[in-house]
Design an enzyme around this catalytic site. Structure first.
Site, PDB file in Angstrom:
ATOM      1  CG  ASP A 262     -15.611 -24.366 -24.893  1.00 39.42           C
ATOM      2  OD1 ASP A 262     -16.707 -24.790 -25.244  1.00 39.42           O
ATOM      3  OD2 ASP A 262     -14.554 -25.017 -25.050  1.00 39.42           O
TER       4      ASP A 262
ATOM      5  CG  ASP B  16     -13.739 -17.493 -20.884  1.00 37.77           C
ATOM      6  OD1 ASP B  16     -12.909 -18.439 -20.882  1.00 37.77           O
ATOM      7  OD2 ASP B  16     -14.955 -17.669 -20.774  1.00 37.77           O
TER       8      ASP B  16
ATOM      9  CG  ASP C 269     -10.599 -21.109 -22.225  1.00 40.94           C
ATOM     10  OD1 ASP C 269     -10.567 -22.334 -22.000  1.00 40.94           O
ATOM     11  OD2 ASP C 269     -11.651 -20.444 -22.242  1.00 40.94           O
TER      12      ASP C 269
END
Length: 227
Positions: A11, A171, A9
């Site tokens: 961000d 995240d 991922d």
């Protein structure tokens, strides 16, 4: 034998983008006569793309989200963010160095984000990290985004890698669910953007710093080979 892929991922996983996302959303909200939102609240709104982020900003102001209200504000957000995409953004400590080491160890690497392609590619260029990834997939690259498995498989395929043995690093709930939907093991970082503690979302391993990633990848790879 085709090489498996480490799918990251963006961000909240590779990059700390909260400063620019918060500034962009608050610029639009305040200009429209609404209240700015504290960065710590914004951290819990990120992960599903800018349309959802802007919608959550309106909801936080107790504004009914309709297309008529949202679309012009979303367009302003995108324009502002494009112009300020890397004012405050930076990689998390040792993130890019670790990606480089994993590539040297033989892994292919890819980015799979829910950020629009028109925002993702300029950000990747601004961070001077294009050379570290074999593929970059945005939230609108395919007809579905995370938590669907489609962009995860798409990132692996675009990287020219094998789905078997690939691992996801993220995240948020969208990342972990997408990895599960793709049948991939997932490493979660606990310093990203989520409204639920990442340990409660069912990742295989949780790390708190990139100096723990290589060991986590080794552990998951060995477990996959043994199964």
């Amino acid at each position: 034998m085709t090489t498996p892929v480490l799918v990251f991922d963006l961000d909240g996983t590779l990059l700390e983008t909260m400063g620019d996302l918060t500034a962009s959303m608050n610029h639009v909200l305040v200009e429209a006569g609404f209240e700015a939102i504290e960065p710590e609240r914004v951290r819990k709104m990120v992960g599903a793309g800018v349309k959802v982020l802007m919608s959550r900003g309106l909801e936080a102001n107790k504004i009914e989200v309709t297309d008529e209200v949202l679309e012009p504000l979303l367009a302003k957000f995108i324009r502002y963010y494009e112009a300020h995409i890397a004012d405050h953004t930076h990689p998390f400590p040792q993130a890019l160095e670790t990606v480089a080491k994993l590539r040297e160890a033989g892994w292919k690497t890819a980015i799979c984000t829910n950020k629009m392609e028109k925002l993702t590619h300029p950000l990747v260029r601004a961070m001077n990290m294009e050379h570290l990834f074999d593929a970059v997939v945005g939230g609108d690259t395919f007809s579905k985004n995370k938590p669907d498995a489609m962009p995860v498989f798409g990132a692996i395929d675009k990287a020219g890698g094998a789905r078997a043995g690939s691992i996801f690093v993220g995240d948020s709930k969208a990342d972990i669910t997408a990895a599960h939907n793709a049948g991939l093991p997932v490493v979660a970082v606990d310093f990203g953007y989520t409204d639920v503690p990442v340990r409660e979302l069912g990742p295989d391993i949780v790390i708190s710093h990139y100096d723990q990633l290589e060991a986590a990848i080794t552990e998951l790879s060995e477990a996959t080979e043994a199964s």
